[in-house]
Each structure stands twice: as C-alpha cells, then as structure tokens.
Design a protein around this motif. Structure first.
Motif, mmCIF file in Angstrom:
data_model
loop_
_atom_site.group_PDB
_atom_site.id
_atom_site.type_symbol
_atom_site.label_atom_id
_atom_site.label_comp_id
_atom_site.label_asym_id
_atom_site.label_seq_id
_atom_site.Cartn_x
_atom_site.Cartn_y
_atom_site.Cartn_z
ATOM 1 N N ARG A 204 190.554 -85.223 23.162
ATOM 2 C CA ARG A 204 191.750 -84.257 22.783
ATOM 3 C C ARG A 204 190.946 -83.027 22.107
ATOM 4 O O ARG A 204 189.801 -82.810 21.975
ATOM 5 C CB ARG A 204 192.404 -84.925 21.433
ATOM 6 N N ASP A 205 192.146 -82.011 22.197
ATOM 7 C CA ASP A 205 191.360 -80.746 21.572
ATOM 8 C C ASP A 205 190.775 -80.706 20.363
ATOM 9 O O ASP A 205 189.694 -79.973 20.051
ATOM 10 C CB ASP A 205 192.501 -79.420 21.879
ATOM 11 N N ASP A 206 191.234 -81.645 19.294
ATOM 12 C CA ASP A 206 190.652 -81.660 18.184
ATOM 13 C C ASP A 206 189.231 -82.202 18.091
ATOM 14 O O ASP A 206 188.544 -82.163 17.272
ATOM 15 C CB ASP A 206 191.518 -82.389 17.099
ATOM 16 N N ASP A 207 188.817 -83.075 19.375
ATOM 17 C CA ASP A 207 187.575 -83.528 19.468
ATOM 18 C C ASP A 207 186.450 -82.727 19.963
ATOM 19 O O ASP A 207 185.364 -83.142 19.947
ATOM 20 C CB ASP A 207 187.705 -84.997 20.134
ATOM 21 N N MET A 208 186.685 -81.775 20.256
ATOM 22 C CA MET A 208 185.690 -80.657 21.035
ATOM 23 C C MET A 208 185.010 -80.228 20.084
ATOM 24 O O MET A 208 185.542 -79.422 18.875
ATOM 25 C CB MET A 208 186.572 -79.549 21.957
ATOM 26 N N ILE A 209 183.803 -79.979 20.404
ATOM 27 C CA ILE A 209 182.878 -79.294 19.377
ATOM 28 C C ILE A 209 183.035 -77.619 19.665
ATOM 29 O O ILE A 209 183.125 -77.390 20.832
ATOM 30 C CB ILE A 209 181.328 -79.598 19.168
ATOM 31 N N ALA A 210 182.890 -77.093 18.544
ATOM 32 C CA ALA A 210 182.995 -75.621 18.803
ATOM 33 C C ALA A 210 181.667 -74.850 19.053
ATOM 34 O O ALA A 210 181.149 -74.357 18.206
ATOM 35 C CB ALA A 210 183.550 -74.733 17.437
ATOM 36 N N VAL A 211 181.303 -74.894 20.131
ATOM 37 C CA VAL A 211 179.934 -74.527 20.706
ATOM 38 C C VAL A 211 180.330 -73.556 21.828
ATOM 39 O O VAL A 211 181.012 -74.068 22.994
ATOM 40 C CB VAL A 211 179.031 -75.660 21.419
ATOM 41 N N GLN A 212 179.866 -72.303 21.709
ATOM 42 C CA GLN A 212 180.172 -71.172 22.809
ATOM 43 C C GLN A 212 179.245 -71.711 24.199
ATOM 44 O O GLN A 212 178.409 -72.174 23.907
ATOM 45 C CB GLN A 212 179.822 -69.881 22.597
ATOM 46 N N ASP A 213 179.904 -71.754 25.159
ATOM 47 C CA ASP A 213 179.448 -71.974 26.594
ATOM 48 C C ASP A 213 179.546 -73.513 27.001
ATOM 49 O O ASP A 213 179.209 -74.197 28.004
ATOM 50 C CB ASP A 213 178.085 -71.690 26.733
ATOM 51 N N PHE A 214 179.809 -74.143 25.905
ATOM 52 C CA PHE A 214 179.918 -75.690 26.118
ATOM 53 C C PHE A 214 181.250 -76.342 25.288
ATOM 54 O O PHE A 214 181.094 -77.167 24.561
ATOM 55 C CB PHE A 214 178.749 -76.456 25.660
ATOM 56 N N PRO A 215 182.250 -75.643 25.702
ATOM 57 C CA PRO A 215 183.409 -76.158 24.871
ATOM 58 C C PRO A 215 184.021 -77.613 25.182
ATOM 59 O O PRO A 215 184.685 -77.929 24.441
ATOM 60 C CB PRO A 215 184.586 -75.224 25.163
ATOM 61 N N ARG A 216 183.416 -78.328 26.046
ATOM 62 C CA ARG A 216 183.932 -79.779 26.262
ATOM 63 C C ARG A 216 183.142 -80.845 25.660
ATOM 64 O O ARG A 216 183.393 -81.852 25.626
ATOM 65 C CB ARG A 216 184.180 -79.848 27.766
ATOM 66 N N ILE A 217 182.023 -80.286 24.816
ATOM 67 C CA ILE A 217 181.345 -81.531 24.187
ATOM 68 C C ILE A 217 182.005 -81.948 23.026
ATOM 69 O O ILE A 217 182.730 -81.481 22.384
ATOM 70 C CB ILE A 217 180.057 -80.519 23.431
ATOM 71 N N VAL A 218 182.437 -83.408 23.098
ATOM 72 C CA VAL A 218 182.830 -84.106 22.004
ATOM 73 C C VAL A 218 181.563 -84.952 21.284
ATOM 74 O O VAL A 218 182.130 -85.565 20.400
ATOM 75 C CB VAL A 218 183.785 -85.247 22.782
ATOM 76 N N ASN A 219 180.659 -85.101 21.662
ATOM 77 C CA ASN A 219 179.530 -86.114 21.175
ATOM 78 C C ASN A 219 178.597 -85.303 21.008
ATOM 79 O O ASN A 219 177.422 -84.800 21.973
ATOM 80 C CB ASN A 219 179.132 -87.449 22.221
ATOM 81 N N GLY A 220 178.005 -85.034 19.905
ATOM 82 C CA GLY A 220 176.902 -83.892 19.336
ATOM 83 C C GLY A 220 175.772 -84.873 18.715
ATOM 84 O O GLY A 220 174.930 -84.508 18.121
ATOM 85 N N MET A 221 175.903 -86.141 19.099
ATOM 86 C CA MET A 221 174.940 -87.085 18.631
ATOM 87 C C MET A 221 173.582 -87.300 19.259
ATOM 88 O O MET A 221 173.740 -87.278 20.843
ATOM 89 C CB MET A 221 175.473 -88.589 18.225
ATOM 90 N N VAL A 222 172.356 -87.342 18.927
ATOM 91 C CA VAL A 222 171.164 -87.550 19.649
ATOM 92 C C VAL A 222 170.268 -88.776 19.085
ATOM 93 O O VAL A 222 170.597 -89.042 17.718
ATOM 94 C CB VAL A 222 170.307 -86.405 19.819
ATOM 95 N N THR A 223 169.234 -89.142 19.462
ATOM 96 C CA THR A 223 168.369 -89.931 18.904
ATOM 97 C C THR A 223 166.832 -89.487 18.931
ATOM 98 O O THR A 223 166.378 -88.876 19.772
ATOM 99 C CB THR A 223 168.473 -91.603 19.410
#
Length: 451
Positions: A401-420
């Motif tokens: 959903r729109d509310d799930d998108m991370i506010a990252v310029q150039d990458f507006p469709r990222i919804v998962n900002g997790m890494v290991t």
C-alpha cells in the motif's frame, strides 16, 4: 489444458443406507484431518480443477557477466511441488522461463513473450534492464512480483512489487556494518549504470558511523583480471607494507577496509586480492550476498582465504536457518539432480519468496470467490493490501500500500528495508548478530547531493 474441466459431485444412490453415507463422510473427514491437520494441504485445491495460472520467471544464463540460472530452476521446482498436490486452490501453475542473457533486447523479448503467452505475472526474476522489460508489462498491466532488485525500475514502476530492498539496502547495510571498524574504505564496483549508484549507497551507511566516504574504484563488469583494481584499492586505504609490513609476515593495516561488489566476477577479484595482498598488510574485506556466498568462501581457501573475517550483508536469514526448510524440501523432492539450484543463493531464495507471495495472492482471490486469476486481479489484490503476506519469517510481513512505501528518493517502491549481517568465521558464513537490521532510516537520510 485448453478448456475448463469441472468435476461434479457424484449423486447419492437413491437406496444407499444413511448409515453408510454418514460413515463415508466421517472417514473422508478423518482422512483429510490426518493428511492436513484439519485443513487443506498447502497448495492443494479445495475444489474442482480450474484454469491453470501462467507466469514467467526470467534470468541470465551462460553469459560473461552475472548469471542466475537457479532462479528459473527454482520456479520450475516450485511449480512441480504445488502441481503434485493439485495446484494452488485447484489452479495448476504453468511456469514459463526465459534466458534474459544480460541484454536489453533479450530482456524486452522475454517480457513480450510473457505478454504473448498470457502470463498473469512475472515472478522472482533477474534483469538489470528494467527500462526494457517494464514497458511491455505496464502496457498490459502485468505485475512484476519479487524481482531480484537489480534495476531502478523495480523500485519505481507501480506494477513492481519488490520483496527486498535491492542493492540499495544491501550497500547501505554493508556501509553500516563496516562503519564500526573501518576508518578508510575502498569500494570496487562495476563500471555500469547500476554500479554508479553504489558509492552513495555504501556511503550512506558509513556516514551513520561518522566515517568518510569510500574511495570509488570502477572495474569492468565482465573482467577476468582485477589486479589493477586490487592494487588501487590497497593503495587508497593506506595498506603500505613499508609502514605495516606484509600480510605474509602478519602485518595488519588497522582501520583499512576493501569492499567489492562485482556479481559473479567478485570471484576473480578476490583471487587477485589473495595473490597481491601477500606483499601488503592485511586489510578487512567486505561484500554483499549475491557477490559473495559460501561457495566462493570455499573456493577461495576457506579459513586461510582472503574472505575469512569478511563482513557480508544479505537480505534474508543465513542459509542454514530453519526457516528455509520448506524450500529445501521442495528442492530435494522436486529439483532432482538440478545443480543450477543452490539453496544458499539469494536469487534462488528471492524466487522462493516471490512464489510464496503469488501463492498467497491466489489463495486470497479464491477466498473472495474469484476463480479466474488475471493480471488485473493480482494487481488489485496487491494494491489493496488487505492482508499482509507472511513469508514464514524470511522477510517482514509484506504488503505494498502507499503507506507501506519507504520514503527513499529513486527507490519509492521499497517496502522492506531489512537486512541481515553475516560474517565469515572459520570458513563458514554465519550470522554476525541475531535478527534483522533495519536500514530504512539510513536510506531515507541519503543526501540528495550524493545522487
């Protein structure tokens, strides 16, 4: 199958004793309970066989640059698995595969073939040429679900539904991982459009630890000898044998780190690194999963190789985590002797997660009484996001959903900002710390003048 096949319940014989009918129902219910724990088998249809669902998975194979043959192979194994149990809610899964060849024309041809053959989604695929493949999909409204994250368009197109944060999250995470120990960092990366974004992404992580930006060292994407880049990297981080001695003599350059992200050719880089570092003090090395994996650690010498102690950033839990057991079972049971599939490969893992998402979407549509699975139906279900999709703990629960998108310029469709965070210890890739690391804020703080 060219048409629908519907099975009708067999009519009860007019003179069948009621007690026998009741007994038959009871036995059927008991058998279903034993097989599925009072529920349907995962992936099995609860109703008559329905129209098959056609999807496509593409990836480059047999090229001089990055190859991902395990992704289409994993897709085919997944389809064999669900089809052996009657499909997904009665829909058999038909998987088309295509060799993207690391070529923009071939990528567009794969997308057009998906359109021509009636694919309702492209699932778990790899391509650097998003500009070439997204346009044909957008024209026909075909969603791109869980791509590898190798192109900007995967994080920009409204028809793309990524399951990870792409190279953006990996490099930002790797920068944060290095910031704890590194005062001087050199980044060796491909001289490509995608490679041009890597320095600012790594720097966003380094800045979280108040470190200076990395020295940017460009390298050919399909190189075979990276000796010049190794020499330049060691010089840039101050690994001077006149000051610190040599690696062979036990010399170490404190705070000096070299990160390399060259896809399949990271192997060639670390081969040159191993040979040339003997004359320089030992420096810390780093990379991201997809460029480095357990197979490369093994080939490069294990505990005695240059990757021992390396900081590695990935999207998902380590390969031996119990959460991967369902995928491993499918590989064991349905991939037979297909050596293209490495369960530790992030491309294979991404494909598994992407098909998990597709599986959930078809079930959601079936629960809503929709039996005709279309591209539009999948897109609408993804956009509404009424139910977050559980990937078995391999990612956070996902929705777009729109509310799930991370506010990252150039990458507006990222919804998962997790890494290991992982590390090579005693020749094995293991977790450097428990759980996921959230690099969302790191990406959001990436300075506009770094682009």
């Amino acid at each position: 199958m060219t048409g629908r096949r519907r099975s009708s319940p067999r009519p009860l014989l007019p003179h069948a004793p009621a007690v026998k009918i009741a007994a038959a129902v009871t036995c059927t219910a008991a058998l279903a309970s034993l097989l599925s724990g009072c529920g349907s088998l995962p992936g099995a249809g609860n109703s008559a066989e329905r129209e098959p669902v056609t999807v496509m998975t593409w990836a480059p194979e047999g090229t001089r640059a990055t190859n991902m043959p395990g992704m289409p192979a994993m897709a085919q194994a997944y389809a064999r698995s669900v089809n052996a149990r009657g499909g997904i809610r009665g829909h058999r899964l038909r998987v088309l595969t295509c060799n993207e060849r690391n070529d923009s024309v071939a990528a567009a041809q794969c997308a057009q073939r998906a359109v021509d053959e009636g694919a309702v989604a492209v699932v778990g695929s790899y391509s650097q040429f998003g500009r070439s493949f997204m346009s044909p999909l957008e024209v026909k409204g075909i969603p791109f679900i869980g791509g590898y994250g190798a192109s900007d368009e995967e994080f920009q197109s409204p028809l793309s539904y990524p399951v990870n944060g792409g190279q953006a999250s990996l490099l930002a995470g790797n920068g944060r991982q290095l910031a704890a120990d590194c005062r001087r960092v050199a980044l060796v990366r491909p001289d490509t459009i995608q490679g041009d974004q890597m320095p600012s992404l790594l720097d966003s992580g380094l800045q979280s630890g108040s470190r200076h930006p990395a020295k940017d060292i460009k390298a050919p994407e399909d190189g075979t000898d990276y000796s010049p880049q190794v020499t330049q990297a060691l010089r840039q981080v101050g690994a001077d044998p006149a000051v610190y001695g040599t690696a062979k003599a036990g010399g170490k350059a404190p705070g000096a780190c070299v990160a390399a992200s060259l896809g399949d050719h990271t192997d060639a880089f670390f081969d040159a690194f191993r040979r040339l570092q003997e004359d320089s003090p030992k420096v810390r090395v780093a990379s991201v999963l997809g460029s480095v994996g357990q197979a490369l650690v093994n080939r490069s010498g294990g505990t005695s190789g240059p990757l021992e102690g390396a900081d590695i950033t990935g999207w998902y839990p380590v390969a031996d985590d119990p959460r991967w057991r369902p995928m491993r079972k499918v590989i064991t049971d349905y991939a037979f002797d297909d050596n293209r599939i490495d369960p530790a490969d992030q491309g294979v893992q991404t494909t598994w997660i992407a098909y998990t998402v597709l599986h959930s979407l078809i079930e959601q549509l079936d629960d809503a009484g929709v039996t005709d699975i279309t591209a539009h139906g999948l897109q609408a279900t993804l956009d509404r996001g009424e139910h977050a999709i559980d990937t078995g703990g391999l990612t956070p629960k996902l929705r777009w959903r729109d509310d799930d998108m991370i506010a990252v310029q150039d990458f507006p469709r990222i919804v998962n900002g997790m890494v290991t965070y992982q590390v090579v210890r005693n020749g094995e890739l293991v977790s450097a710390q428990d759980g996921f690391v959230d690099v969302t804020r790191t990406l959001e703080r990436r300075r506009a003048d770094d682009y």
